[in-house]
Write a protein that holds these residues in place. Structure first.
Motif, mmCIF file in Angstrom:
data_model
loop_
_atom_site.group_PDB
_atom_site.id
_atom_site.type_symbol
_atom_site.label_atom_id
_atom_site.label_comp_id
_atom_site.label_asym_id
_atom_site.label_seq_id
_atom_site.Cartn_x
_atom_site.Cartn_y
_atom_site.Cartn_z
ATOM 1 N N THR A 34 0.916 -1.332 -0.093
ATOM 2 C CA THR A 34 -0.102 0.035 -0.073
ATOM 3 C C THR A 34 0.967 1.104 -0.049
ATOM 4 O O THR A 34 1.922 1.531 0.720
ATOM 5 C CB THR A 34 -1.041 -0.137 1.285
ATOM 6 N N ARG A 35 0.583 2.380 -0.770
ATOM 7 C CA ARG A 35 1.176 3.471 -1.047
ATOM 8 C C ARG A 35 1.283 4.315 0.532
ATOM 9 O O ARG A 35 2.232 4.979 0.687
ATOM 10 C CB ARG A 35 0.519 4.435 -2.089
ATOM 11 N N ALA A 36 0.185 3.960 1.280
ATOM 12 C CA ALA A 36 0.218 4.983 2.360
ATOM 13 C C ALA A 36 -0.731 4.188 3.476
ATOM 14 O O ALA A 36 -1.143 2.917 3.147
ATOM 15 C CB ALA A 36 -0.929 6.095 2.073
ATOM 16 N N PRO A 37 -0.685 4.597 4.607
ATOM 17 C CA PRO A 37 -1.343 3.822 5.624
ATOM 18 C C PRO A 37 -2.941 3.432 5.040
ATOM 19 O O PRO A 37 -3.387 4.119 4.447
ATOM 20 C CB PRO A 37 -1.550 4.859 6.935
ATOM 21 N N LEU A 38 -3.430 2.238 5.758
ATOM 22 C CA LEU A 38 -4.638 1.881 5.126
ATOM 23 C C LEU A 38 -5.671 2.993 5.481
ATOM 24 O O LEU A 38 -5.673 3.314 6.409
ATOM 25 C CB LEU A 38 -4.835 0.533 5.920
ATOM 26 N N ASP A 41 -5.521 6.550 1.253
ATOM 27 C CA ASP A 41 -5.073 6.800 -0.073
ATOM 28 C C ASP A 41 -6.052 6.085 -1.035
ATOM 29 O O ASP A 41 -6.788 5.113 -0.493
ATOM 30 C CB ASP A 41 -3.638 6.416 -0.330
ATOM 31 N N SER A 140 -10.191 -2.147 6.182
ATOM 32 C CA SER A 140 -8.957 -1.925 6.800
ATOM 33 C C SER A 140 -8.722 -2.458 8.040
ATOM 34 O O SER A 140 -7.812 -2.927 8.735
ATOM 35 C CB SER A 140 -8.924 -0.436 6.612
ATOM 36 N N LEU A 151 1.512 -6.358 5.902
ATOM 37 C CA LEU A 151 1.344 -4.892 5.066
ATOM 38 C C LEU A 151 2.942 -4.466 4.857
ATOM 39 O O LEU A 151 3.823 -4.379 5.835
ATOM 40 C CB LEU A 151 0.644 -3.925 6.030
ATOM 41 N N GLU A 153 4.419 -0.894 3.345
ATOM 42 C CA GLU A 153 4.077 0.357 2.821
ATOM 43 C C GLU A 153 5.024 0.808 2.024
ATOM 44 O O GLU A 153 6.239 0.881 2.241
ATOM 45 C CB GLU A 153 4.028 1.330 3.886
ATOM 46 N N GLU A 155 5.704 2.006 -2.830
ATOM 47 C CA GLU A 155 5.361 2.177 -4.049
ATOM 48 C C GLU A 155 5.878 1.055 -4.963
ATOM 49 O O GLU A 155 7.094 1.005 -5.277
ATOM 50 C CB GLU A 155 5.464 3.634 -4.505
ATOM 51 N N THR A 173 10.548 1.865 -0.743
ATOM 52 C CA THR A 173 9.829 2.144 0.476
ATOM 53 C C THR A 173 10.799 3.181 1.249
ATOM 54 O O THR A 173 11.682 3.751 0.552
ATOM 55 C CB THR A 173 10.008 0.802 1.349
#
Length: 508
Positions: A34-38, A41, A140, A151, A153, A155, A173
């Motif tokens: 995931t690009r950002a915290p659940l 985004d 989430s 998870l 975090e 891209e 990351t």
């Protein structure tokens, strides 16, 4: 940690499709990138409409299918649509088991809304117009509590391949480059709206999944079909705040500055298919006239209660929808095209699956029926999980990756795509788009990947010499007698741009 995750399925994207796939895989271990915290985004939390499902007493799967096929303008895969839509009632039940709180009436029944081109009230909502936000919240929370989900975090920057098959993923990351070894990779990365200046999608939704899949050799389908939502709030904000179609379902009208209804003589009027409404609004705007949504008589003081998220967006722009006309414009909202997948979500690349907006399942055809997308995300996320579950991890030998590619920059492509692959298109503009996108697509990062997505969209749009659904050619206004879905690959699009003529694309 990395060695412990070797060989596990990897899902890119933590919207509804990605979260559903991860949760339905349990108890099999899975890595969710995931690009950002659940919950922080993506497009999923912005979804206002709801989930279309034939749960009403006056409704059934056949009626839902008929509405979907009609909206899809001859291009839906009827069998795929039947399979996905028939799973609607069970999808609603599964979401409730995962903690989603849907809106219910005093007797405990689901509150069902009406949206454009639906013949029945079948839109299941949560928190009024906050359905996407509620789904992401619940899923989430379930994912955080699920011991089988790890998870990561970061891209996703590149799919790693060996002998034509997926063998890993290169992720950027906060700690630097990281390689996730896997032979089971799922793309659930959203749409292409951020390739347009006016969009309801977040800035990261420029088609990253399509770019990753295309670079890995996957076939893409129906890339020319971009749905422009006709009622985005016309403000300088980016992304543009969405005004849910359900507002028109409750009686709001689309008018010009003098109060004239611009859709009064259009079949279906305000609840005509989205492409019809979007083009009508676009014609008014290009003629120099402002267009508004008028909910004063239909909702008035009830607006903020029924549509709290829309009301908040209006207030932020200094507008009170209970008493004011609300300025609107079309905005890129949803991509019917994407990575070509089969009934199990498998792409043409071994080891690569796709679900959600980045996948082209055939459900939506040339024009998505409102609120079918959230249903598709849940059902197809489940289908991908079922297909992956229990598959042997196999041994993935990962080639030494090259340097980590830089983060993409969609701005250079955005200026071209917005102007030349918009609500209406023609051969001159699409040829110009190919010419201008080609040097970017063949150039170096960070502009190359978004430009390649735009290039494939332009090539597909140029090859479709008709108007159908969301694809409107001013130089080919008629609809062809035979409906054909389009297929394209990145090499074919690059070759087409170099020739700057209609390419020899494969149609099926």
């Amino acid at each position: 940690m990395t060695r412990a995750m070797d060989g596990q399925p990897v899902i890119i994207g933590a919207g509804i499709a990605g979260l559903a796939a991860a949760l339905f895989l349990a108890p099999e271990p899975v890595v969710l990138v995931t690009r950002a915290p659940l919950g922080a985004d993506g497009s999923s939390p912005l979804a206002q409409g709801g989930i279309a499902a034939s749960v009403g007493l006056d409704d059934d799967d056949a009626l839902h299918l008929a509405d979907t096929l009609a909206a899809g303008d001859g291009l839906c895969d009827a069998e795929a649509a039947r399979r996905i839509l028939s799973a609607g009632p069970e999808a609603i039940a599964a979401l409730e088991r995962l903690g989603v709180r849907f809106d219910r009436d005093a007797a405990g029944g689901l509150l069902l809304g009406l949206e454009a081109a639906h013949s029945r009230r079948r839109i299941v909502h949560a928190d009024g117009d906050g359905t996407g936000r509620e789904l992401v919240r619940a899923l989430s929370e379930a994912a955080r509590a699920c011991p089988s989900i790890t998870l990561v975090e970061g891209e996703a920057r590149r799919i790693l391949m060996r002998e034509g098959e997926v063998c890993g993923l290169l992720v950027a990351t906060a700690e630097g480059a990281r390689v996730l070894t896997t032979r089971r990779l799922v793309l659930a990365t959203g749409g292409v709206g951020a390739l347009y200046e006016h969009t309801t999608n977040p800035v990261a939704s420029w088609g990253v999944g399509i770019a990753l899949a295309a670079e890995a050799g996957a076939e893409l389908a129906d890339l020319e079909f971009v749905q422009f939502h006709p009622t985005a709030l016309a403000t300088p904000a980016r992304p543009l705040p969405l005004i849910s179609e359900a507002v028109r379902g409750e009686g709001a009208l689309i008018v010009d500055g003098s109060g004239r209804r611009i859709l009064e003589h259009v079949p279906g009027q305000e609840l005509a298919p989205r492409d019809v409404v979007a083009r009508a609004v676009w014609r008014e705007l290009t003629a120099g006239r402002e267009v508004f949504l008028d909910a004063r008589a239909s909702l008035g003081a009830r607006f903020a209660t029924r549509f709290p998220q829309v009301a908040a967006g209006c207030r932020a722009a200094g507008i009170d929808p209970a008493t004011d006309l609300v300025p609107i414009r079309p905005a890129a909202h949803y991509h019917m095209g994407g990575i070509a997948v089969d009934a199990h979500g498998r792409s043409t690349v071994p080891g690569l699956w796709a679900a959600g907006e980045c996948a082209a399942t055939g459900l939506h055809g040339a024009n998505r029926l409102a609120s079918n997308s959230l249903l598709e995300a849940v059902v197809c996320g489940r289908d991908v999980a079922n297909d992956i579950a229990g598959r042997p991890a196999g041994r993935a030998i990962v080639p030494a990756p090259s340097a980590l590619p830089p983060a993409a920059d969609a701005a250079p492509a955005r200026a071209i795509v917005s102007r030349l692959i918009g609500v209406t298109r023609d051969a001159e503009g699409l040829t110009a788009a190919l010419q201008r996108l080609l040097p970017l697509a063949e150039g170096a990062p960070p502009a190359a990947a978004p430009a390649r997505v735009g290039l494939m969209m332009a090539a597909s749009a140029l090859a479709r010499t008709e108007s159908r659904g969301a694809h409107a050619r001013t130089d080919f206004p008629d609809t062809a007698s035979v409906a054909r879905r389009s297929r394209i690959t990145l090499p074919a699009a690059l070759a087409a741009a170099r020739r700057v003529r209609v390419p020899d694309l494969a149609f099926a």
